[in-house]
Scaffold this active site. Sequence first.
Site, PDB file in Angstrom:
ATOM      1  CG  HIS A  42     -19.691  22.998  39.206  1.00 20.17           C
ATOM      2  ND1 HIS A  42     -18.870  23.055  38.093  1.00 20.17           N
ATOM      3  CD2 HIS A  42     -20.032  21.690  39.317  1.00 20.17           C
ATOM      4  CE1 HIS A  42     -18.729  21.853  37.567  1.00 20.17           C
ATOM      5  NE2 HIS A  42     -19.425  21.001  38.297  1.00 20.17           N
ATOM      6  CB  THR A  45     -28.611  14.731  33.895  1.00 22.76           C
ATOM      7  OG1 THR A  45     -27.332  15.047  34.455  1.00 22.76           O
ATOM      8  CG2 THR A  45     -28.491  14.437  32.409  1.00 22.76           C
ATOM      9  CD  GLU A  95     -14.385  16.466  35.380  1.00 21.28           C
ATOM     10  OE1 GLU A  95     -15.246  16.387  34.474  1.00 21.28           O
ATOM     11  OE2 GLU A  95     -14.618  16.122  36.552  1.00 21.28           O
TER      12      GLU A  95
HETATM   13  C1  LIG Z   1     -16.617  14.632  39.445  1.00 19.34           C
HETATM   14  N1  LIG Z   1     -16.715  15.420  38.279  1.00 19.34           N
HETATM   15  C2  LIG Z   1     -17.752  15.396  37.381  1.00 19.34           C
HETATM   16  N2  LIG Z   1     -17.448  15.529  36.065  1.00 19.34           N
HETATM   17  C3  LIG Z   1     -18.403  15.454  35.131  1.00 19.34           C
HETATM   18  N3  LIG Z   1     -19.695  15.249  35.407  1.00 19.34           N
HETATM   19  C4  LIG Z   1     -20.055  15.127  36.687  1.00 19.34           C
HETATM   20  C5  LIG Z   1     -19.113  15.210  37.736  1.00 19.34           C
HETATM   21  N4  LIG Z   1     -19.780  15.078  38.897  1.00 19.34           N
HETATM   22  C6  LIG Z   1     -21.084  14.914  38.577  1.00 19.34           C
HETATM   23  N5  LIG Z   1     -21.256  14.907  37.244  1.00 19.34           N
HETATM   24  C7  LIG Z   1     -22.499  14.720  36.469  1.00 19.34           C
HETATM   25  O1  LIG Z   1     -23.616  14.875  37.338  1.00 19.34           O
HETATM   26  C8  LIG Z   1     -24.409  13.659  37.378  1.00 19.34           C
HETATM   27  C9  LIG Z   1     -25.005  13.466  38.746  1.00 19.34           C
HETATM   28  O2  LIG Z   1     -25.973  14.459  39.005  1.00 19.34           O
HETATM   29  P1  LIG Z   1     -27.408  14.528  38.250  1.00 19.34           P
HETATM   30  O3  LIG Z   1     -27.863  13.100  38.017  1.00 19.34           O
HETATM   31  O4  LIG Z   1     -27.199  15.272  36.988  1.00 19.34           O
HETATM   32  O5  LIG Z   1     -28.261  15.224  39.234  1.00 19.34           O
HETATM   33  C10 LIG Z   1     -23.422  12.574  36.962  1.00 19.34           C
HETATM   34  O6  LIG Z   1     -24.092  11.442  36.451  1.00 19.34           O
HETATM   35  C11 LIG Z   1     -22.571  13.296  35.906  1.00 19.34           C
HETATM   36  O7  LIG Z   1     -23.225  13.307  34.670  1.00 19.34           O
HETATM   37 ZN   LIG Z   2     -19.255  18.972  37.918  1.00 18.46          ZN
END
Ligand SMILES: CNc1ncnc2c1ncn2[C@@H]1O[C@H](COP(=O)(O)O)[C@@H](O)[C@H]1O
Ligand SMILES: [Zn+2]
Length: 344
Positions: free
Chosen positions: A21, A101, A204
Amino acid sequence: MQQYGEEQLKFCQALPKVELHAHLNGSLRDTTIRELALKRNLDPALTKVIEMGDRTLSECFKLFDIIHRITTDHDTITRITCEVIEDFAADNVHYLELRTTPKTRSEHGMTKRSYTEAVLKGMQEAQQGSRGQNITVRLLLSIDRREDTAAALETVQLAAELHSRGIVGIDLSGNPTVGKWSAWEPALQEARRQGLKVTLHAAEVYNPEETAAMLHFRPERLGHMCCLDERLEVLHYNTGIPVELCLSSNIITESVASYPEHHFHPFYSAGHPVILCTDDSGVFCTSLSKEFAIAAHAFQLSNSQLWQLSEAAIDHTFLKEEEKEQLRKKFQIARATLEGCFPL
Ligand SMILES: CNc1ncnc2c1ncn2[C@@H]1O[C@H](COP(=O)(O)O)[C@@H](O)[C@H]1O
Ligand SMILES: [Zn+2]
């Protein structure tokens, strides 16, 4: 306050590990963030938010939007993918399931497909370089909770088409207070039809209807599961679905009050499958070794329990059975070296 001892950390660094993760844009090196912020002339006020900002859950999502402003072009996406893989490899992670994403940015000539291609290029470059040779990497494509059904379906379609190039599954993530399960469920069902595995960020924040719907969907894995009531806890235990647990992330975002109170403990004690993960190693200033050391300290885990926890994660990867078997063999070879240095 230091959350672990130096000896504990040394053992955890030497331990072969599996990371399941990790969000690409959350795992950026500090130095790279600073360099990109300068290059992109990022507003100094925003740079300050990155450097010392608050990391509560809602602030985190503002922070991701800022990071996304400096990782806009294909070359940067390739570069950060390569760096993130190198960093996990340096932390003795033998298998990484990275997630990101896919983004459409017409102003940069970027489509979800070209974004994903840039990530795949970074994966390839990292594994061809000397620092990425000892790590196997697979990719999950994330659906952002801000996306509608059509956008979610586009991501799933893309993952299905690129399956053979190392994309093994779909993740649902993003601000947990945004969006509705019904918007993404059709896409997640489609992912399953296409033979992709699914992991969901769940509970969460406290949202019992959504968490129940997610459990009913029966994803292969769940992330977080912080805010459950008794009914959901029983429901979850009965499903046996493994959970990706990110200790620092949950404490820093204030989803959980303290390490000893983290739900790792009841889950682990009940024998429910759990996997320690980093979530966003850059944003939360952590590493998988540190997460293991924090768990060792908070829950008094022995070296042998840490080994078992690490090795058991192989069962929960989205790899094929024969690939899992290869990884287990690699772990056994690493075990011999580890035993030479630490009591196990
Ligand atoms: C802290 N807890 C969390 N809960 C939910 N979503 C999270 C997250 N941490 C990260 N992301 C998700 O991952 C994206 C960044 O990486 P990428 O642009 O995808 O590589 C964030 O914009 C969010 O959508
Ligand atoms: Zn996460």
